[in-house]
Design an enzyme around this catalytic site. Structure first.
Site, PDB file in Angstrom:
ATOM      1  N   PHE A   1     -12.660 -42.926 -28.635  1.00 50.21           N
ATOM      2  CA  PHE A   1     -12.688 -41.613 -29.294  1.00 50.21           C
ATOM      3  C   PHE A   1     -12.718 -40.476 -28.270  1.00 50.21           C
ATOM      4  CE2 PHE A   1     -17.561 -41.708 -30.511  1.00 50.21           C
ATOM      5  CZ  PHE A   1     -17.912 -41.676 -29.178  1.00 50.21           C
ATOM      6  N   GLU A   2     -12.482 -39.275 -28.760  1.00 57.52           N
ATOM      7  CA  GLU A   2     -12.288 -38.082 -27.918  1.00 57.52           C
ATOM      8  C   GLU A   2     -11.073 -38.263 -26.997  1.00 57.52           C
ATOM      9  OE1 GLU A   2     -14.097 -35.515 -28.505  1.00 57.52           O
ATOM     10  OE2 GLU A   2     -15.978 -36.234 -29.335  1.00 57.52           O
ATOM     11  N   GLY A   3     -10.114 -39.067 -27.417  1.00 52.48           N
ATOM     12  CA  GLY A   3      -8.920 -39.359 -26.623  1.00 52.48           C
ATOM     13  C   GLY A   3      -9.072 -40.691 -25.916  1.00 52.48           C
TER      14      GLY A   3
ATOM     15  N   LEU B   1     -12.991 -29.861 -28.158  1.00 54.08           N
ATOM     16  CA  LEU B   1     -12.961 -31.198 -27.569  1.00 54.08           C
ATOM     17  C   LEU B   1     -13.381 -31.216 -26.104  1.00 54.08           C
ATOM     18  CD1 LEU B   1      -9.816 -32.895 -29.168  1.00 54.08           C
ATOM     19  CD2 LEU B   1     -12.233 -33.385 -29.576  1.00 54.08           C
TER      20      LEU B   1
ATOM     21  N   HIS C   1      -5.693 -40.245 -21.724  1.00 56.89           N
ATOM     22  CA  HIS C   1      -6.217 -39.487 -20.583  1.00 56.89           C
ATOM     23  C   HIS C   1      -5.627 -39.952 -19.257  1.00 56.89           C
ATOM     24  CE1 HIS C   1      -8.899 -36.932 -22.803  1.00 56.89           C
ATOM     25  NE2 HIS C   1      -9.418 -37.967 -23.430  1.00 56.89           N
TER      26      HIS C   1
END
Length: 547
Positions: free
Chosen positions: A384-386, A259, A391
């Site tokens: 997406f990707e967190g 990731l 974050h």
């Protein structure tokens, strides 16, 4: 993951390694990178983005073209048939591809950045020889399968199960994945599952023709319409043990290492879109006349252009810095850096896309212009990707766990340790440079010191409840993000001064000063360990809404 994050070490130990942030040269495309980019643009000339969007998928002929031109092998080592581009150069290619069409670029981006990255990082020589040459040609496209219907950001608690067969030769895989990019283009999937017995997760390469694997139809989406997104279902799928990446129980480590690459690719696309939006805004501001003058003479329009330039430069510096760390150590623990990049770059890119449409005015709302498609295509980047929300708190939580782990268990000793940690002086060597770089360095130090102070104070005030104090965690994260952004931009400017001289880097120095102004302004709003009146009001309003 091997080497420690520069940023994490900075916060944990209160020490800055001046060599780590010394210089950050600009990335130049090699002839191979230039040729790959030209080939991508040629493919789009023959298959325009609007046509691909109407189709709702990338035709197989176009996928074959991408493979033939090396676009599925950009980062795959030369010995396995790829172009072997350094990661930082690959990200520059991604940025340029995003300017042309992110939807088509996603097929290559998802394949390289996350789909097969586990094989590159953790595959045995036999596994790499088995899969990478076909992946480089595009005859075997890969996808990454972690997200599940009930499990998104909470990836440690996925429900898909893998149990070892009685003869020890296969894993039997049961479960479901969703929102899988490249699902209907892929021939191989990097799949993550919980091992029976609570012994952690496992990473497996599952081939498309496996019995018991179902790939769902493509999901209708707001944007990225030519990209394939679908669910996967595993019903007793037999996966050879030889398809396992890493050791049993290492699946979560494998997933998180991958990731880091995926986040940076999404951020690089955002950098490219910010750069292209700035070009479009500047052209429109110069050409469009209102009240007898070009709209570029209006301060409120100038403000939008300046913000796009600053944000693109800072985001690009942050992304490049993290990429260089991964080039030095492919499994470096750069989770904090890539998380900061994801939060900053994707949100600033989305804002820039919004502002580009504003500058374009009514014409920007027309589907015949590129603004609305760019917004639809990139909107998912903050999800997406967190998500941005994850974050906003993940780096602070990660840091506070490290602080708490170093504390005595209770009593006066714990209080003294918290106070000592909060007030500990930072050992930061002067990295040199001109007055702009030195001022940026000092402000970065103040932000880092405030993050450390606030982290220890939050532990003292909130104790075990600190993980639920998301407003406080968000403040710590942003203090760290500002410190990282300033250090990365400072390193970039130092390299530019070396390459061009002080006058040649004057414009970029101005950008660093602008970001420093923002950081200094934010600094005074972020240091509180308790919620503000506005933040407390949020809870009261929601309580009434929920009855």
């Amino acid at each position: 993951m091997d080497s420690a994050s520069h940023l994490f070490t900075l916060h944990r130990d209160a020490v800055l390694d001046p060599t780590a942030f010394a210089e950050l040269p600009e990335v130049a495309l090699s002839p191979a990178g230039e040729q790959a980019l030209a080939a991508f643009r040629d493919i789009l000339a023959g298959h325009p983005p609007e046509q691909l969007e109407k189709r709702g998928h990338v035709p197989k002929a176009v996928l074959r073209l991408l493979g033939k031109q090396g676009l599925f092998g950009l980062t795959i080592p030369v010995e396995h048939g790829g172009l072997g581009l350094p990661f930082s150069e690959y990200l520059r290619v991604v940025a340029e591809m995003a300017k042309s069409d992110l939807s088509l670029a996603m097929a290559s981006l998802a394949h390289l950045s996350i789909g097969l990255q586990g094989i590159v990082l953790f595959g045995t020589p036999e596994q790499q020889q088995r899969w990478l040459p076909a992946a480089a040609r595009g005859s075997t496209v890969f996808a990454y399968a972690l997200t599940e219907p009930a499990t998104g950001s909470d990836a440690q608690h996925i429900a898909t199960r893998a149990r070892l067969s009685e003869d020890g030769a296969h894993y039997l895989l049961d479960g479901q994945k969703t929102y899988i990019t490249n699902a209907n283009y892929a021939d191989g999937f990097t799949v993550f599952a919980q091992l029976d017995g609570g012994s952690g997760m496992v990473a497996l390469v599952v081939e498309r023709d496996s019995e018991g694997l179902t790939v769902g139809p493509d999901m209708p989406k707001m944007g990225l319409k030519a990209s394939s997104t679908a669910f996967l279902r595993f019903d007793g799928v037999r996966v050879p043990v030889a398809n396992r990446l890493g050791e049993p129980g290492e699946g979560f480590r494998v997933a998180m290492a991958i990731l880091n690459y995926g986040r940076l690719a999404v951020c690089a696309a955002g950098v490219g879109l910010m750069e292209q939006s700035l070009v479009d805004m500047a052209r429109r501001a110069k050409q469009r006349q209102q009240f007898g003058v070009a709209i570029g003479t209006f301060e409120l329009i100038q403000e939008k252009l300046a913000a796009a330039r600053v944000d693109g430069f800072i985001a690009g510096s942050m992304v490049d810095f993290a990429a260089r760390q991964l080039e030095r150590d492919a499994t470096a623990n750069v989770a904090m850096e890539t998380s900061h990049c994801k939060l900053f770059a994707t949100n600033r890119a989305w804002h820039t896309l919004y502002e580009a449409m504003q500058v374009a005015g009514g014409s920007g709302y027309l589907a015949t212009n590129p603004y609305e498609k760019r917004m639809r295509d990139y909107r998912v980047a903050t999800i997406f990707e967190g998500t941005s929300e994850i974050h906003s708190i993940y780096p602070a939580g990660f840091l506070l766990r490290a602080f708490a782990g170093a504390l005595p268990r209770g009593g006066a000793a714990r209080v003294r340790a918290l106070l000592g940690g909060a007030l500990r002086r930072l050992r930061w060597a002067d990295a040199g440079g001109g007055p702009v770089e030195r001022r940026a360095h000092r402000t970065a130090r103040r932000c880092a010191r405030a993050a450390r102070f606030l982290g220890h104070l939050a532990l003292a005030v909130h104790g075990e409840e600190v993980g639920r104090r998301e407003f406080v965690l968000r403040r710590i994260t942003w203090l760290s993000t500002y410190a990282y952004g300033l250090l990365a931009a400072e390193a970039r400017v130092r390299a530019l001064v070396k390459a061009r001289g002080p006058e040649g880097a004057a414009a970029e120095r101005e950008l660093v000063e602008a970001f420093r102004d923002e950081a200094r302004s934010a600094l005074w709003q972020l240091w509180r360990p308790w919620n503000s009146a506005r933040e407390k009001r949020v809870g009261r309003i929601v309580s009434r809404l929920q009855g």
